[in-house]
Motif scaffolding. Structure first.
Motif, PDB file in Angstrom:
ATOM      1  N   LEU A 164      32.516 -14.417  54.247  1.00 54.77           N
ATOM      2  CA  LEU A 164      33.100 -13.828  52.960  1.00 54.77           C
ATOM      3  C   LEU A 164      32.577 -12.441  52.855  1.00 54.77           C
ATOM      4  O   LEU A 164      31.448 -12.011  52.956  1.00 54.77           O
ATOM      5  CB  LEU A 164      32.852 -14.339  51.856  1.00 54.77           C
ATOM      6  N   ARG A 165      33.536 -11.242  52.827  1.00 55.95           N
ATOM      7  CA  ARG A 165      32.999 -10.053  52.695  1.00 55.95           C
ATOM      8  C   ARG A 165      33.973  -9.329  51.440  1.00 55.95           C
ATOM      9  O   ARG A 165      35.121  -9.387  51.438  1.00 55.95           O
ATOM     10  CB  ARG A 165      33.393  -9.328  54.021  1.00 55.95           C
ATOM     11  N   GLY A 166      33.042  -8.632  50.696  1.00 57.52           N
ATOM     12  CA  GLY A 166      33.799  -7.814  49.585  1.00 57.52           C
ATOM     13  C   GLY A 166      33.009  -7.289  48.704  1.00 57.52           C
ATOM     14  O   GLY A 166      31.323  -7.129  48.846  1.00 57.52           O
TER      15      GLY A 166
ATOM     16  N   ILE B  28      33.021  -8.857  42.200  1.00 64.54           N
ATOM     17  CA  ILE B  28      34.362  -9.397  42.537  1.00 64.54           C
ATOM     18  C   ILE B  28      34.061 -10.743  43.100  1.00 64.54           C
ATOM     19  O   ILE B  28      33.620 -10.863  44.023  1.00 64.54           O
ATOM     20  CB  ILE B  28      35.329  -8.809  43.331  1.00 64.54           C
ATOM     21  N   PRO B  29      34.320 -11.936  42.501  1.00 62.06           N
ATOM     22  CA  PRO B  29      34.219 -13.287  43.212  1.00 62.06           C
ATOM     23  C   PRO B  29      35.075 -13.659  44.499  1.00 62.06           C
ATOM     24  O   PRO B  29      36.187 -12.991  44.480  1.00 62.06           O
ATOM     25  CB  PRO B  29      34.733 -14.446  42.094  1.00 62.06           C
TER      26      PRO B  29
ATOM     27  N   GLU C  29      32.697 -20.244  46.693  1.00 58.65           N
ATOM     28  CA  GLU C  29      33.018 -19.036  45.917  1.00 58.65           C
ATOM     29  C   GLU C  29      31.729 -18.476  45.829  1.00 58.65           C
ATOM     30  O   GLU C  29      30.515 -19.258  45.494  1.00 58.65           O
ATOM     31  CB  GLU C  29      33.507 -19.315  44.462  1.00 58.65           C
ATOM     32  N   THR C  30      31.664 -17.047  45.943  1.00 57.66           N
ATOM     33  CA  THR C  30      30.068 -16.537  45.766  1.00 57.66           C
ATOM     34  C   THR C  30      29.601 -16.509  44.488  1.00 57.66           C
ATOM     35  O   THR C  30      30.361 -16.389  43.481  1.00 57.66           O
ATOM     36  CB  THR C  30      30.356 -15.000  46.222  1.00 57.66           C
TER      37      THR C  30
END
Length: 160
Positions: free
Chosen positions: A63-65, A69-70, A118-119
């Motif tokens: 997961l990258r972002g 932002i979840p 989910e982060t």
């Protein structure tokens, strides 16, 4: 060390940990010491295709972002017909960086599991963890799903 008398027979067992090699061809070799002066060493090898026990898509979750932002993703876990199993429990090695939920469903008569991730972390950085899925299978009592999260600062728009 076991000894086999000259002219005798014996069984040599080679063990190979196939964890993580599903769907791949592998080769494992061993060197055997002999008392034959003409051939003091004997090399043997075993090759074969390691069958997949389970289909996991994607096999590792990345997961990258931007921070704040979840980030959400789903991993599908589908037992192979030849190796049916049920997932009996789940836990994260650390559990600090994300939350997850495991659901069981049937699609086209096949058992599937959906692992929704989910982060939770709100600071930039790289975070890694593993979700362990316990099964009722004696062949593979635990499945691992690696998770990597990359969070970065979002660049702010400049005013002219």
């Amino acid at each position: 060390m076991r000894r086999i008398p000259a002219g005798g027979e014996g069984i040599i067992t080679l063990k190979f940990n196939t964890n993580g090699y599903g769907g791949r061809r592998v080769r494992e070799s061993a060197r055997i010491k002999t008392n034959d002066v003409n051939r003091p060493w004997l090399d043997i090898a075993v090759t074969g295709l390691v069958e997949n026990f389970v289909d996991i898509h994607p096999p590792r979750l990345s997961l990258r972002g931007p921070v704040g932002i979840p980030l959400k993703a789903t991993v599908t876990i589908e037992p192979r017909e030849k190796y049916p199993f049920k997932i009996t429990g789940s836990r994260a090695r650390q559990g600090n960086y994300f939350k997850f939920e495991l659901t069981e469903e049937s699609r086209a008569g096949k058992l599937q599991y959906q692992l929704a991730v989910e982060t939770m972390r709100q600071a930039k950085g790289r975070y890694a963890d593993i979700i362990y899925l316990d099964t009722d299978s004696s062949i593979k009592p635990r499945i691992q799903v690696p998770i990597v999260v990359y969070l970065y600062e979002q660049k702010k728009a400049q005013k002219e």
